[in-house]
Design an enzyme around this catalytic site. Sequence first.
Site, PDB file in Angstrom:
ATOM      1  N   ILE A   5       0.834  -1.210   0.000  1.00  0.00           N
ATOM      2  CA  ILE A   5       0.000   0.000   0.000  1.00  0.00           C
ATOM      3  C   ILE A   5       0.866   1.256   0.000  1.00  0.00           C
ATOM      4  CG2 ILE A   5      -1.746   1.302   1.303  1.00  0.00           C
ATOM      5  CD1 ILE A   5      -2.712  -1.371  -0.009  1.00  0.00           C
TER       6      ILE A   5
ATOM      7  N   VAL B  85      -7.800  -1.063  -1.422  1.00  0.00           N
ATOM      8  CA  VAL B  85      -7.543  -1.498  -2.800  1.00  0.00           C
ATOM      9  C   VAL B  85      -7.273  -3.000  -2.890  1.00  0.00           C
ATOM     10  CG1 VAL B  85      -6.764   0.713  -3.708  1.00  0.00           C
ATOM     11  CG2 VAL B  85      -5.146  -0.742  -2.473  1.00  0.00           C
TER      12      VAL B  85
ATOM     13  N   LYS C 206     -13.823   0.014   7.440  1.00  0.00           N
ATOM     14  CA  LYS C 206     -12.870  -0.867   6.760  1.00  0.00           C
ATOM     15  C   LYS C 206     -13.015  -2.309   7.252  1.00  0.00           C
ATOM     16  CE  LYS C 206      -9.559  -2.873   4.840  1.00  0.00           C
ATOM     17  NZ  LYS C 206      -8.351  -2.700   4.130  1.00  0.00           N
TER      18      LYS C 206
ATOM     19  N   HIS D  81     -31.717 -14.585  -8.440  1.00  0.00           N
ATOM     20  CA  HIS D  81     -32.704 -13.774  -7.716  1.00  0.00           C
ATOM     21  C   HIS D  81     -32.160 -12.349  -7.635  1.00  0.00           C
ATOM     22  CE1 HIS D  81     -34.950 -12.040  -4.409  1.00  0.00           C
ATOM     23  NE2 HIS D  81     -35.848 -13.019  -4.549  1.00  0.00           N
TER      24      HIS D  81
ATOM     25  N   CYS E   4      -5.810  -9.928   4.733  1.00  0.00           N
ATOM     26  CA  CYS E   4      -6.866  -8.950   5.036  1.00  0.00           C
ATOM     27  C   CYS E   4      -8.138  -9.639   5.507  1.00  0.00           C
ATOM     28  CB  CYS E   4      -7.136  -8.109   3.804  1.00  0.00           C
ATOM     29  SG  CYS E   4      -5.620  -7.460   3.096  1.00  0.00           S
TER      30      CYS E   4
ATOM     31  N   PHE F   6      -2.794 -17.432  -2.741  1.00  0.00           N
ATOM     32  CA  PHE F   6      -3.984 -17.370  -1.888  1.00  0.00           C
ATOM     33  C   PHE F   6      -5.243 -17.054  -2.672  1.00  0.00           C
ATOM     34  CE2 PHE F   6      -3.079 -12.756  -1.276  1.00  0.00           C
ATOM     35  CZ  PHE F   6      -4.364 -12.227  -1.286  1.00  0.00           C
TER      36      PHE F   6
HETATM   37  N1  SAJ Z   1     -12.346 -15.857  -1.851  1.00  0.00           N
HETATM   38  C1  SAJ Z   1     -13.218 -16.946  -1.917  1.00  0.00           C
HETATM   39  N2  SAJ Z   1     -14.406 -16.778  -2.560  1.00  0.00           N
HETATM   40  C2  SAJ Z   1     -14.746 -15.592  -3.156  1.00  0.00           C
HETATM   41  C3  SAJ Z   1     -13.862 -14.491  -3.078  1.00  0.00           C
HETATM   42  C4  SAJ Z   1     -12.664 -14.659  -2.410  1.00  0.00           C
HETATM   43  O1  SAJ Z   1     -12.942 -18.031  -1.389  1.00  0.00           O
HETATM   44  O2  SAJ Z   1     -15.835 -15.537  -3.740  1.00  0.00           O
HETATM   45  C5  SAJ Z   1     -11.060 -16.016  -1.136  1.00  0.00           C
HETATM   46  C6  SAJ Z   1      -9.848 -15.785  -2.045  1.00  0.00           C
HETATM   47  O3  SAJ Z   1      -9.543 -16.942  -2.779  1.00  0.00           O
HETATM   48  C7  SAJ Z   1      -8.787 -15.419  -1.030  1.00  0.00           C
HETATM   49  C8  SAJ Z   1      -9.564 -14.653   0.044  1.00  0.00           C
HETATM   50  O4  SAJ Z   1     -10.938 -14.989  -0.158  1.00  0.00           O
HETATM   51  O5  SAJ Z   1      -8.211 -16.574  -0.444  1.00  0.00           O
HETATM   52  C9  SAJ Z   1      -9.400 -13.143  -0.022  1.00  0.00           C
HETATM   53  O6  SAJ Z   1      -9.441 -12.689  -1.361  1.00  0.00           O
HETATM   54  P1  SAJ Z   1     -10.284 -11.405  -1.815  1.00  0.00           P
HETATM   55  O7  SAJ Z   1     -10.137 -11.224  -3.267  1.00  0.00           O
HETATM   56  O8  SAJ Z   1     -11.664 -11.529  -1.296  1.00  0.00           O
HETATM   57  O9  SAJ Z   1      -9.639 -10.206  -0.984  1.00  0.00           O
HETATM   58  P2  SAJ Z   1      -8.145  -9.607  -0.735  1.00  0.00           P
HETATM   59  O10 SAJ Z   1      -7.688 -10.127   0.582  1.00  0.00           O
HETATM   60  O11 SAJ Z   1      -7.244  -9.777  -1.895  1.00  0.00           O
HETATM   61  O12 SAJ Z   1      -8.503  -8.009  -0.636  1.00  0.00           O
HETATM   62  C10 SAJ Z   1      -9.494  -7.577   0.280  1.00  0.00           C
HETATM   63  C11 SAJ Z   1     -10.435  -6.592  -0.455  1.00  0.00           C
HETATM   64  N3  SAJ Z   1     -11.614  -6.327   0.371  1.00  0.00           N
HETATM   65  C12 SAJ Z   1     -12.876  -6.423  -0.111  1.00  0.00           C
HETATM   66  O13 SAJ Z   1     -13.098  -6.768  -1.246  1.00  0.00           O
HETATM   67  C13 SAJ Z   1     -13.979  -6.076   0.815  1.00  0.00           C
HETATM   68  C14 SAJ Z   1      -9.679  -5.296  -0.773  1.00  0.00           C
HETATM   69  O14 SAJ Z   1     -10.562  -4.334  -1.346  1.00  0.00           O
HETATM   70  C15 SAJ Z   1      -9.042  -4.736   0.509  1.00  0.00           C
HETATM   71  O15 SAJ Z   1      -8.314  -3.532   0.242  1.00  0.00           O
HETATM   72  C16 SAJ Z   1      -8.081  -5.772   1.042  1.00  0.00           C
HETATM   73  O16 SAJ Z   1      -8.854  -6.942   1.386  1.00  0.00           O
HETATM   74  C17 SAJ Z   1      -7.388  -5.206   2.279  1.00  0.00           C
HETATM   75  O17 SAJ Z   1      -6.235  -4.724   2.132  1.00  0.00           O
HETATM   76  O18 SAJ Z   1      -7.999  -5.147   3.340  1.00  0.00           O
END
Ligand code: SAJ
Length: 424
Positions: free
Chosen positions: A14, A169, A220, A258, A274, A334
């Site tokens: 960041i 982000v 957040k 839906h 995160c 991940f």
């Molecule tokens: N995941 C699933 N199923 C999904 C979506 C994600 O199993 O449908 C898993 C991913 O494979 C991964 C984990 O969740 O292991 C996290 O991935 P992610 O894409 O959901 O999130 P991050 O950790 O890369 O980024 C998140 C984001 N937060 C949100 O979307 C609310 C990002 O915007 C934040 O800035 C970031 O956390 C942070 O820095 O906090």
Amino acid sequence: MKFENICVVGLGYIGLPTATMFASRRKHVVGVDINQHAVDTISRGEIHIVEPDLDIAVHAAVKGGYLRATTVPEKADAFLIAVPTPFRKDDADTCDGVPTPDLSYIQAAVRSIAPVLEKGNLIILESTSPVGATERMAAWLADERPDLTFPQQVGDQADILIAHCPERVLPGRVMLELIDNDRIIGGMTPRCATAACQLYKEFVRGACLLTDARTAEMAKLTENAFRDVNIAFANELSMICEAEGINVWELIELANRHPRVNILQPGPGVGGHCIAVDPWFIVSRNPDTARLISTARRVNDLKPGWVLGKIVEELSALDGSDRRKKVGFYGLAFKADIDDTRESPAVKIVQEAARLLSADILVMDPYVKELPASLIPVCDLVEFEKVRGELDLLVVLVDHKPIKAWASDNLPGIPVIDTRGVWK
Ligand code: SAJ
């Protein structure tokens, strides 16, 4: 207020992109990091992390003379703190198994900038933080600099302005989202919020939404907890569907038709720094009331173990010959289309599988060039194309683009545990 000189503490995923954004707007930016390797790399105009388009921007900023990296903070008009806020893992610091946030990096950053602070400075905490962290930061600063006044003492008349503006982000899209996303600006006072808004407007095209620091902290955490709860719901459905003989991917696709339903996708667990961490910041302060958030975290943390059980079951159902079997694991990152294996459920699953199974463990990930240290002694990193004909069982742990493209034209041809629905 004029913000010509900006000091960014923490040059990670960041801090470095944010410092570069200001530099690209011809602000004089000093980036500070305790990691000498990061400082040396950036000073050469190169980067030490993987993020699309960041390399070009850093190179231009350094060569143009707008971005410098160093290990010690310097005087500036505004200071941004973008250091990690992990949780403490050791048992002594957990309450009923709930990890507690570790603010020691923020405290160290605060101590490092205190000596160079001057009347009129703005300090922004960007690190994801538990509610109350900005106030604690302000208290630490007041202890260090009794000659200056702070918002908690004299409100809008303070010498030093303080705000919490959480980063939001998505890794892989940082350079775009920094500019386009709306920004939450949590001032300790209204004047603090207005000043912080003015600073971000240097490069943010999204809306700057003004609030107080505690609400910004909670907003957040809420965003990431919301996503975690939604994924836990999907993961729970996947386990129920398995028992009921229903295809969970089809089920979610149908339910999402839906107009008011939007379920996320199941997977092998939730990783990264995160989503798998931040909900605990809410739970640790509110253990009796944050029951749904806490349960969701535990559901997601249990998923790798459930996947492992499926692998053991599937392997023992293969033909009874004594031949040693080959189990292929596709994906270590991940999540899809990145190379980051930190806190990856895939790494945990491979590690445990190597411990439990008497089989050859082959790992494939087109983006990961080196195995994480914990896996080096127990498996080989190979190419999917080269080994897929030899495998007895394929476990898909990450839905990177190449396997999705291959799966759209091919059936696996061998038993498969598809945790990401690549074959839906
Ligand atoms: N995941 C699933 N199923 C999904 C979506 C994600 O199993 O449908 C898993 C991913 O494979 C991964 C984990 O969740 O292991 C996290 O991935 P992610 O894409 O959901 O999130 P991050 O950790 O890369 O980024 C998140 C984001 N937060 C949100 O979307 C609310 C990002 O915007 C934040 O800035 C970031 O956390 C942070 O820095 O906090």
